[in-house]
Enzyme design. Structure first.
Site, PDB file in Angstrom:
ATOM      1  N   SER A  97      35.447  52.571  42.818  1.00  0.00           N
ATOM      2  CA  SER A  97      36.125  53.083  44.005  1.00  0.00           C
ATOM      3  C   SER A  97      37.637  52.959  43.901  1.00  0.00           C
ATOM      4  CB  SER A  97      35.635  52.352  45.259  1.00  0.00           C
ATOM      5  OG  SER A  97      34.296  52.685  45.539  1.00  0.00           O
ATOM      6  N   HIS A 148      40.388  47.081  51.597  1.00  0.00           N
ATOM      7  CA  HIS A 148      39.384  47.412  50.580  1.00  0.00           C
ATOM      8  C   HIS A 148      39.940  48.483  49.648  1.00  0.00           C
ATOM      9  CE1 HIS A 148      35.130  48.128  49.171  1.00  0.00           C
ATOM     10  NE2 HIS A 148      35.130  46.818  49.336  1.00  0.00           N
ATOM     11  N   ASP A 275      28.707  54.038  50.801  1.00  0.00           N
ATOM     12  CA  ASP A 275      28.680  53.391  49.486  1.00  0.00           C
ATOM     13  C   ASP A 275      27.910  52.082  49.523  1.00  0.00           C
ATOM     14  OD1 ASP A 275      29.795  52.951  46.700  1.00  0.00           O
ATOM     15  OD2 ASP A 275      30.702  51.248  47.725  1.00  0.00           O
ATOM     16  N   HIS A 318      32.885  59.156  44.541  1.00  0.00           N
ATOM     17  CA  HIS A 318      31.852  59.112  43.507  1.00  0.00           C
ATOM     18  C   HIS A 318      30.513  59.124  44.229  1.00  0.00           C
ATOM     19  CE1 HIS A 318      31.214  55.006  44.801  1.00  0.00           C
ATOM     20  NE2 HIS A 318      32.512  54.811  44.688  1.00  0.00           N
TER      21      HIS A 318
END
Length: 480
Positions: A97, A148, A275, A318
């Protein structure tokens, strides 16, 4: 000892980016987008981990079983293209990520783990930085902690995504022309911003930011405020367990309220926990997080209909989990077992310790009745005293009932979908690389700035990599 990176040199990062690996198949010499083409407001939405199977599954999950057709959902009406996701070659073909967010934010490929730096650990300018320098208001609304990987790559620069405290510090310490990078920050992460060694919340308050720690308090702030909103110690609770099931839509609405101004704004929105559901192979949470994202996109569709000078772009960084709709050779997928869930598998597993009739409790929380085989399987799950094992058993049970497949607890290297609507959305049609998205957004930011007569940002870093610089980023990438 690492020192804080200020933006003495960041206004000149554009000069460095020409030397960075882009991985794009498109030309880097596209004409600047002119003022009439440039949107006033840009909202970039990242659905972390949302590979193509997730949007298909959500369509099936949201389908009305009373009709013969499968109804379209919001994603179907805004799909414009596809994007490759591979990181810099040093990290192979499958991105994490951090590298993906760095590519989406800056237009530069980097190594897995990189936060806003290239493969040489040199800081690179994000579209949020560019927007701030050009005079737009800036913000973020996420369901993870705000430091994050994805939000950090738009705001900060760090050699490792795992340096959470350092990244949190940089949210206050890094400046652009003396100003903080983000005017509005909404998400989780209290434990990183209120620490024994440093109270960043107090520093933001002293810098005239409004601080809130509940969703309800957020609604009480005066419009146009600078806001730090931290609603959980780390990430927000899963959508299935939060007091607001569509909390991302709520945060997005309030972020916009505080960012709107006559010059325009850039807002990053992240559906972070698609995710996390993929990593834990949790189909129930995956669909709940997708529902929150769908509610957010519906909100933004309505907003753009009322503010046609706004661009919204949605993509994933992704795909996560190798999620498949159907498994084990059976041509079946049964999302009806997910539509009435009241709690996540994690929450149910935790609460089993305190209930007298565990089978009845699980049935009530999942929202459907069990047959004899279900009871036999779940009795074995309940008998396990380890909470994590119980959680895994509940997720396995839902996979069996729905016939969901997973190939991994990590990421996969597939291309991801690109969605866009509003002013300038046609620029994102077709097959792109993830770096192209940042490059196009920067062009739009420059076009918006040109429309209001903003001067170009000065370049202070020399182009020759051997020349003397304000600081040596290769020795100390967070230098003054």
């Amino acid at each position: 000892m690492l020192r804080k990176l200020t933006f003495i040199s960041m206004v000149g990062i554009a000069a460095l980016q020409g030397c960075a690996q882009s991985g794009s198949n498109q030309t880097s010499n596209d004409a600047k987008l002119t003022a009439p083409q440039a949107p006033k407001n840009i909202i970039m939405v990242v659905a972390d981990g949302m590979g193509p199977a997730y949007t298909t599954a959500y369509r099936n999950f949201a389908d009305d079983p009373a009709t013969p057709q499968v109804e379209r959902v919001v994603f179907d009406n805004i799909l414009v293209g596809n994007a490759s996701t591979y990181p810099a070659s040093v990290s192979g073909f499958v991105t994490d990520s951090a590298a993906a967010a760095t590519a989406l934010a800056t237009g530069v490929k980097s190594y897995n783990g990189a936060i806003g730096v290239d493969v040489n650990k040199l800081p690179v300018e994000s579209v949020m930085h560019r927007a701030k320098i050009r005079g737009l208001r800036t913000g973020l609304a996420v369901t993870s902690q705000i430091n994050h990987a994805t939000p950090a790559s738009y705001v900060a620069h760090n050699e490792s995504r795992h340096n959470y405290n350092e990244i949190a510090n940089s949210y206050f310490d890094e400046r652009l022309d003396g100003k903080l990078v983000a005017d509005v920050m909404l998400g989780g992460g209290v434990q990183y911003f209120e620490r024994e060694d440093r109270d960043l919340v107090a520093e933001f308050i002293d810098a005239d930011y409004e601080y809130v720690d509940t969703y309800n308090k957020l609604a009480t702030l005066p419009t146009g405020s600078n806001v730090l909103g931290l609603f959980a110690p780390k990430g927000l609770p899963p959508a299935l367990d939060d007091v607001r099931a569509t909390r991302l839509a709520y945060l997005t609405e309030h972020a916009i309220k505080h960012l709107e101004n006559e010059h325009g704004y850039f807002l990053l929105v992240e559906a972070s926990q698609v995710d996390w559901a993929g990593h834990s192979n949790d189909i129930g949470s995956a669909m709940a997080e997708m529902h929150d994202l769908a509610a957010t996109m519906e909100l933004l569709k309505q907003y753009v209909s009322e503010h046609p000078d706004t661009l919204v772009v949605l993509t994933a960084d992704h795909s996560t989990g190798g999620f498949s709709i159907g498994a084990n050779g059976d041509y079946v997928w049964s999302p009806e077992y997910l539509r009435s869930m009241k709690s996540s598998a994690e929450r149910i597993a935790l609460n089993l310790v305190d209930v007298d009739q565990p089978l009845a409790y699980i049935s009530q929380q999942l929202g459907f009745a069990f047959d004899e085989n279900d009871n036999k399987f779940l009795e074995k799950v309940i008998a396990n005293k380890d909470v994590k094992a119980r959680e895994a058993g509940l997720k396995q049970f839902l996979d069996m009932k729905t016939n969901t497949g997973w190939t991994s607890t990590g990421h996969t290297g597939v291309d991801v979908e690109v969605f866009a609507f509003g002013a300038g959305s046609q620029a994102f049609a077709g097959q792109l690389d993830n770096t192209d998205i940042a490059k196009k957004l920067k062009q739009f930011v420059d076009g918006t700035a040109a429309a209001k007569g903003a001067p170009p940002a000065p370049v202070t870093q020399p182009e020759d990599e051997n020349a003397e610089r304000p600081c040596d980023f290769k020795e100390d990438w967070r230098c003054l």
